[in-house]
Write an enzyme that holds these catalytic residues in place. Sequence first.
Site: not given
Ligand SMILES: C[S@@+](CC[C@H](N)C(=O)[O-])C[C@H]1O[C@@H](n2cnc3c(N)ncnc32)[C@H](O)[C@@H]1O
Length: 454
Positions: A79, A314, A411
């Site tokens: 998997c 984000y 990440c």
């Molecule tokens: C790793 S997650 C982190 C979310 C939050 N900080 C958490 O811990 O739950 C990254 C987030 O960035 C958003 N995202 C992706 N590209 C983006 C951009 N250019 N500007 C703003 N948000 C973005 C995604 O939708 C996602 O919710």
Amino acid sequence: MTINKNDEFIIDIFDIGSEGEGIGRHEGFTLFVKNALVGDKVKVKVMKMKKNYGYARLMEILEPSKDRVKPKCELAGKCGGCSIQHLDYQKQLEYKQNKVKNCLVRIGGFRDEINLEPIIGMENPFYYRNKAQFPVSKDKDGNVVIGFYAGGTHSIIDTSHCYIQAEVNEPIIQKIREFLVQHNISIYNEETHEGLVRHILTRVGFTTGEIMVCLIINGNDLPKKEKLIQSLCEIPNMTSISLNVNKEKTNVILGDRVTPLWGQPYITDYIGDIKYQISPLSFYQVNPVQTRKLYETALSFADLHGDEVVWDLYCGIGTISLFLAQKAKQVYGVEIVPQAIQDAKQNALINNITNAEFFVGAAEDVLLVKYKEESIYADVIVVDPPRKGCDESLLETIISMAPKRVVYVSCDPATLARDLKYLSNNGYELKKVQVVDQFGHSVHVETVVKLEKK
Ligand SMILES: C[S@@+](CC[C@H](N)C(=O)[O-])C[C@H]1O[C@@H](n2cnc3c(N)ncnc32)[C@H](O)[C@@H]1O
């Protein structure tokens, strides 16, 4: 000397690669061997050769590494989920710590200034995930298969049990399987782009016990849905059942539209004292126990005393923002998914948090516009981007805004190292690095970094 496809030989594995694969050498050629570990003596068969390296299949373990353990799951190795379940968990942690360090050195160009705290591991690295996405298909005999993709492929290993997912997934999948078979519901075929049911998404609030089930379909409606609802509602704590419409020919699992079928359109969960509403489309960290440790680290690195203005870029459903709002004067969150921002606003409301405001849009655009047109200010900026890291234009804006501290939650250690290099070349000093294991048995790794303005 050349090495050819199908050649077999015995090698010692002396290193581990970024995807958890073992690395050995034969006659000066480097070979990558999936499922092999440092310290193994193995018999391998060459699958593919490039100029001076290649990929080989593990045929037999002649002498096992002392770090090798028997995986709990009989599907481990096949998997695509757990690529290093055969490695002792403490050694997995060492591997992840080194992975971050290597990226910081090789890509970031950092040396002595890396203040790497001991990695925060999991107390129980099993049954820790609150979110699962099961692909649905038919095998060549026409039987419904639901499970997980075999590593690097789109063929599904039929299983409803997984040692890293919430245990309640098992009855959920059994019930959906019975429903699909009994009512002869059509199943999506990736090649022909025909058929209805594509994926099943489940989420479980680990603190509240609330359960969400969402069926992703290539159509607008699910025949006999009342039968499925009836059956799923026999599971205690079922809270939200919905459909997600995805008619695109794509590997992206979720489409944009969610149709609630039964119950609430979201589930709730807690991280620390903060309550969160989570809908099917919103990003929510998959390991809530470790997420609390991750956010506590981010909060401590932000070093807030009550009078700071903080931007959380984000921000998803405002998880980190609301954590920070407990200690800051004002927090602003920015996120690209509109549904997540709706959740973030709702989450602020249900927690009576009035010092957090949220904006929809790309972080790189919103921050620049706010900075240029409204001359906004930040004492601390937190970023938690997806794997591709921050857009360089965002880093530029951050540098122009000159916050006292930047907290980077990542990440992906490679893009983290790239972005840290940029920030450190432009007036920021790397203060602390904390790796937190959010994804036991996989090679993924989460890191929090504190930077200060020089
Ligand atoms: C790793 S997650 C982190 C979310 C939050 N900080 C958490 O811990 O739950 C990254 C987030 O960035 C958003 N995202 C992706 N590209 C983006 C951009 N250019 N500007 C703003 N948000 C973005 C995604 O939708 C996602 O919710």
